[in-house]
Design a protein around this motif. Structure first.
Motif, PDB file in Angstrom:
ATOM      1  N   ASN A 279       0.794  -1.156  -0.149  1.00 48.81           N
ATOM      2  CA  ASN A 279       0.134   0.003   0.015  1.00 48.81           C
ATOM      3  C   ASN A 279       0.914   1.333  -0.030  1.00 48.81           C
ATOM      4  N   ASN A 280       1.913   1.225   0.708  1.00 50.80           N
ATOM      5  CA  ASN A 280       2.630   2.498   0.833  1.00 50.80           C
ATOM      6  C   ASN A 280       3.688   2.554  -0.230  1.00 50.80           C
ATOM      7  N   VAL A 281       3.859   1.436  -1.058  1.00 54.13           N
ATOM      8  CA  VAL A 281       4.678   1.941  -2.191  1.00 54.13           C
ATOM      9  C   VAL A 281       3.656   2.360  -3.396  1.00 54.13           C
ATOM     10  N   LYS A 282       2.666   1.856  -3.498  1.00 52.37           N
ATOM     11  CA  LYS A 282       1.459   2.118  -4.294  1.00 52.37           C
ATOM     12  C   LYS A 282       1.250   3.486  -4.333  1.00 52.37           C
ATOM     13  N   ASN A 283       1.096   4.277  -3.008  1.00 52.73           N
ATOM     14  CA  ASN A 283       0.836   5.706  -2.637  1.00 52.73           C
ATOM     15  C   ASN A 283       1.788   6.625  -3.096  1.00 52.73           C
ATOM     16  N   ILE A 284       3.238   6.108  -2.722  1.00 56.52           N
ATOM     17  CA  ILE A 284       4.402   6.895  -3.139  1.00 56.52           C
ATOM     18  C   ILE A 284       4.510   7.217  -4.467  1.00 56.52           C
ATOM     19  N   LYS A 285       4.217   5.728  -4.981  1.00 55.89           N
ATOM     20  CA  LYS A 285       4.304   6.031  -6.668  1.00 55.89           C
ATOM     21  C   LYS A 285       3.476   6.827  -7.235  1.00 55.89           C
ATOM     22  N   LYS A 286       1.924   6.710  -6.871  1.00 51.22           N
ATOM     23  CA  LYS A 286       1.050   7.538  -7.407  1.00 51.22           C
ATOM     24  C   LYS A 286       1.279   9.107  -6.974  1.00 51.22           C
ATOM     25  N   PHE A 287       1.683   9.337  -5.828  1.00 50.28           N
ATOM     26  CA  PHE A 287       2.027  10.770  -5.511  1.00 50.28           C
ATOM     27  C   PHE A 287       3.001  11.292  -6.305  1.00 50.28           C
ATOM     28  N   TYR A 288       4.305  10.638  -6.428  1.00 53.38           N
ATOM     29  CA  TYR A 288       5.314  11.198  -7.417  1.00 53.38           C
ATOM     30  C   TYR A 288       4.873  11.496  -8.801  1.00 53.38           C
ATOM     31  N   ARG A 289       4.278  10.481  -9.310  1.00 56.86           N
ATOM     32  CA  ARG A 289       3.860  10.353 -10.748  1.00 56.86           C
ATOM     33  C   ARG A 289       2.882  11.635 -11.038  1.00 56.86           C
ATOM     34  N   LYS A 290       2.074  12.214  -9.845  1.00 56.75           N
ATOM     35  CA  LYS A 290       0.932  12.990  -9.958  1.00 56.75           C
ATOM     36  C   LYS A 290       1.626  14.461  -9.602  1.00 56.75           C
ATOM     37  N   TYR A 291       2.333  14.711  -8.553  1.00 57.08           N
ATOM     38  CA  TYR A 291       2.743  15.924  -8.136  1.00 57.08           C
ATOM     39  C   TYR A 291       4.158  16.200  -8.443  1.00 57.08           C
ATOM     40  N   VAL A 292       4.904  15.130  -8.507  1.00 55.68           N
ATOM     41  CA  VAL A 292       6.407  15.371  -8.991  1.00 55.68           C
ATOM     42  C   VAL A 292       6.757  15.227 -10.359  1.00 55.68           C
ATOM     43  N   ARG A 293       5.848  14.499 -10.878  1.00 54.55           N
ATOM     44  CA  ARG A 293       5.933  14.120 -12.464  1.00 54.55           C
ATOM     45  C   ARG A 293       7.449  13.241 -12.648  1.00 54.55           C
ATOM     46  N   ILE A 294       7.485  12.364 -11.783  1.00 58.05           N
ATOM     47  CA  ILE A 294       8.812  11.443 -11.999  1.00 58.05           C
ATOM     48  C   ILE A 294       8.461  10.062 -11.385  1.00 58.05           C
ATOM     49  N   ASP A 295       8.937   9.050 -11.993  1.00 59.23           N
ATOM     50  CA  ASP A 295       8.946   7.615 -11.455  1.00 59.23           C
ATOM     51  C   ASP A 295       9.916   7.496 -10.513  1.00 59.23           C
ATOM     52  N   ILE A 296       9.686   7.461  -9.155  1.00 58.68           N
ATOM     53  CA  ILE A 296      10.507   7.587  -8.205  1.00 58.68           C
ATOM     54  C   ILE A 296      11.276   6.173  -7.907  1.00 58.68           C
ATOM     55  N   ASP A 297      12.496   6.248  -7.613  1.00 55.05           N
ATOM     56  CA  ASP A 297      13.292   4.855  -7.132  1.00 55.05           C
ATOM     57  C   ASP A 297      12.990   4.815  -5.610  1.00 55.05           C
ATOM     58  N   ILE A 298      12.394   3.750  -5.345  1.00 54.02           N
ATOM     59  CA  ILE A 298      12.095   3.299  -4.111  1.00 54.02           C
ATOM     60  C   ILE A 298      13.095   2.159  -3.490  1.00 54.02           C
ATOM     61  N   LEU A 299      13.681   2.347  -2.327  1.00 59.58           N
ATOM     62  CA  LEU A 299      14.596   1.495  -1.692  1.00 59.58           C
ATOM     63  C   LEU A 299      14.009   0.839  -0.361  1.00 59.58           C
ATOM     64  N   ILE A 300      13.777  -0.280  -0.108  1.00 62.92           N
ATOM     65  CA  ILE A 300      13.129  -0.862   0.969  1.00 62.92           C
ATOM     66  C   ILE A 300      14.095  -1.743   1.883  1.00 62.92           C
ATOM     67  N   THR A 301      13.939  -1.011   3.006  1.00 60.64           N
ATOM     68  CA  THR A 301      14.670  -1.732   4.181  1.00 60.64           C
ATOM     69  C   THR A 301      14.489  -3.069   4.735  1.00 60.64           C
ATOM     70  N   GLY A 302      15.167  -3.807   5.428  1.00 63.70           N
ATOM     71  CA  GLY A 302      14.753  -4.815   6.407  1.00 63.70           C
ATOM     72  C   GLY A 302      14.318  -4.473   7.565  1.00 63.70           C
ATOM     73  N   LEU A 303      14.017  -5.384   8.390  1.00 65.71           N
ATOM     74  CA  LEU A 303      13.327  -4.781   9.766  1.00 65.71           C
ATOM     75  C   LEU A 303      14.935  -5.251  10.717  1.00 65.71           C
ATOM     76  N   ASN A 304      15.392  -6.405  10.435  1.00 66.57           N
ATOM     77  CA  ASN A 304      16.436  -6.407  11.553  1.00 66.57           C
ATOM     78  C   ASN A 304      18.011  -6.194  10.916  1.00 66.57           C
ATOM     79  N   PRO A 305      18.884  -6.237  12.024  1.00 63.50           N
ATOM     80  CA  PRO A 305      20.096  -5.501  11.576  1.00 63.50           C
ATOM     81  C   PRO A 305      20.788  -6.228  10.194  1.00 63.50           C
ATOM     82  N   HIS A 306      21.299  -5.699   9.527  1.00 70.63           N
ATOM     83  CA  HIS A 306      22.032  -6.346   8.267  1.00 70.63           C
ATOM     84  C   HIS A 306      20.722  -6.709   7.294  1.00 70.63           C
ATOM     85  N   ALA A 307      19.415  -6.525   7.313  1.00 73.45           N
ATOM     86  CA  ALA A 307      18.285  -6.787   6.647  1.00 73.45           C
ATOM     87  C   ALA A 307      18.112  -8.315   6.974  1.00 73.45           C
ATOM     88  N   GLY A 308      18.602  -8.896   8.158  1.00 73.08           N
ATOM     89  CA  GLY A 308      18.629 -10.213   8.383  1.00 73.08           C
ATOM     90  C   GLY A 308      19.272 -11.305   7.622  1.00 73.08           C
TER      91      GLY A 308
END
Length: 307
Positions: free
Chosen positions: A167-196
């Motif tokens: 849901n968050n990725v969907k909202n962010i992609k939509k937001f950037y396309r509509k208001y900033v007019r770019i396809d934003i690069d999204i980097l997703i972290t893990g939860l645990n140290p060193h991404a587990g």
């Protein structure tokens, strides 16, 4: 007259410092050529030098500052009453298409109903979009978004879901396309140290985060992860263009955002048909001399709505 292309500025609690912050920004607001602004708050809480700018009674509810800025005088018996009147006016204005969005000055979260962990969730509930909201800490160079917001660390895994990440990725992609007019690069972290990757039990990465990333890649480009939270920003810099980091909890990603951007960032709630923004700082109630109050982030909110 005032409602055309209007953005509301909400002073949700009686905090002298925040009223001063808005007051010292009146000239900046008046110079804006693209939007009209309606300040919603108690008139007599402004310093006298700013009150003198509030003249020419327009009607029983509104006092005119200029052709660009007006004030709706809200009076409440106590802080709770004042808060409810202010937010209800804003929500009805949005629903009745009398405003495009609003900027709220920071508030003490204790004023919110107890079932809400933050204003992001409260705002979403008022628009009947609970569960669809996304907190985005925005800066033109790089932004961050936490999957879970203002909750205790030992409760993070309880609220961390594949659905929420998607849901968050969907909202962010939509937001950037509509208001900033770019396809934003999204980097997703893990939860645990060193991404587990070097831990024996990493259920969050294996069962939630990695499956979410795989599903997202089927629909979107420029999605990558999971990254270790202590180095994800460096991976973003290698892109040499705007990027957004999605972290699993509030303090995993906000410290680097605030340390680097200082007052040059804003808090945006996305995921509904209306935008809400707020300065990326606290209530400033610990500042004794109001002249030491920065209005940089507030100005960034104004500039964003004027894109």
């Amino acid at each position: 007259m005032y409602y055309k292309n209007s953005i509301l500025i909400l002073l949700l609690e009686k905090n002298k410092n925040l009223f001063y912050l808005v007051g010292k920004s009146l000239k900046f607001l008046n110079k804006n050529k693209r939007k009209n602004f309606i300040i919603v708050g108690q008139k007599n809480f402004f310093d006298k030098k700013f009150q003198r700018m509030l003249h020419k009674i327009d009607d029983v509810n509104s006092r005119k500052i200029s052709n660009k800025v007006a004030i709706i005088d809200i009076v409440g018996k106590n802080n709770k009453s004042y808060f409810n009147k202010t937010i209800n006016f804003a929500i009805q204005s949005l629903k009745n298409k009398k405003a495009e969005g609003f900027i709220n000055l920071p508030i003490n979260k204790k004023i919110l109903p107890k079932k809400f962990v933050g204003f992001t969730e409260f705002f979403s509930s008022k628009l009947n979009t609970s569960g669809k909201e996304t907190m985005l800490m925005y800066n033109p160079n790089f932004s961050v978004s936490p999957i879970t917001t203002h909750i205790e660390v030992n409760k993070i895994t309880r609220f961390l879901t594949k659905k929420k990440i998607i849901n968050n990725v969907k909202n962010i992609k939509k937001f950037y396309r509509k208001y900033v007019r770019i396809d934003i690069d999204i980097l997703i972290t893990g939860l645990n140290p060193h991404a587990g990757i070097d831990m024996k039990k990493t259920n969050e990465e294996r069962k939630i985060i990695i499956p979410a990333i795989k599903e997202l890649k089927k629909k979107y480009t420029k999605i990558s992860g999971p990254y270790s939270a202590d180095s994800v920003y460096n991976y973003g810099l290698k892109l040499k263009k705007p990027f957004c980091i999605i972290g699993m909890y509030h303090d995993q990603i906000l410290p680097i955002f605030k340390s680097i951007n200082k007052f040059d960032g804003i808090n945006i709630t996305i995921g509904s048909r209306f935008l809400r923004a707020s300065p990326d700082h606290g209530t400033a109630d610990n500042i004794i001399n109001p002249k030491n109050i920065h209005n940089t982030s507030f100005k960034k909110c104004i500039n964003f709505f004027s894109l």
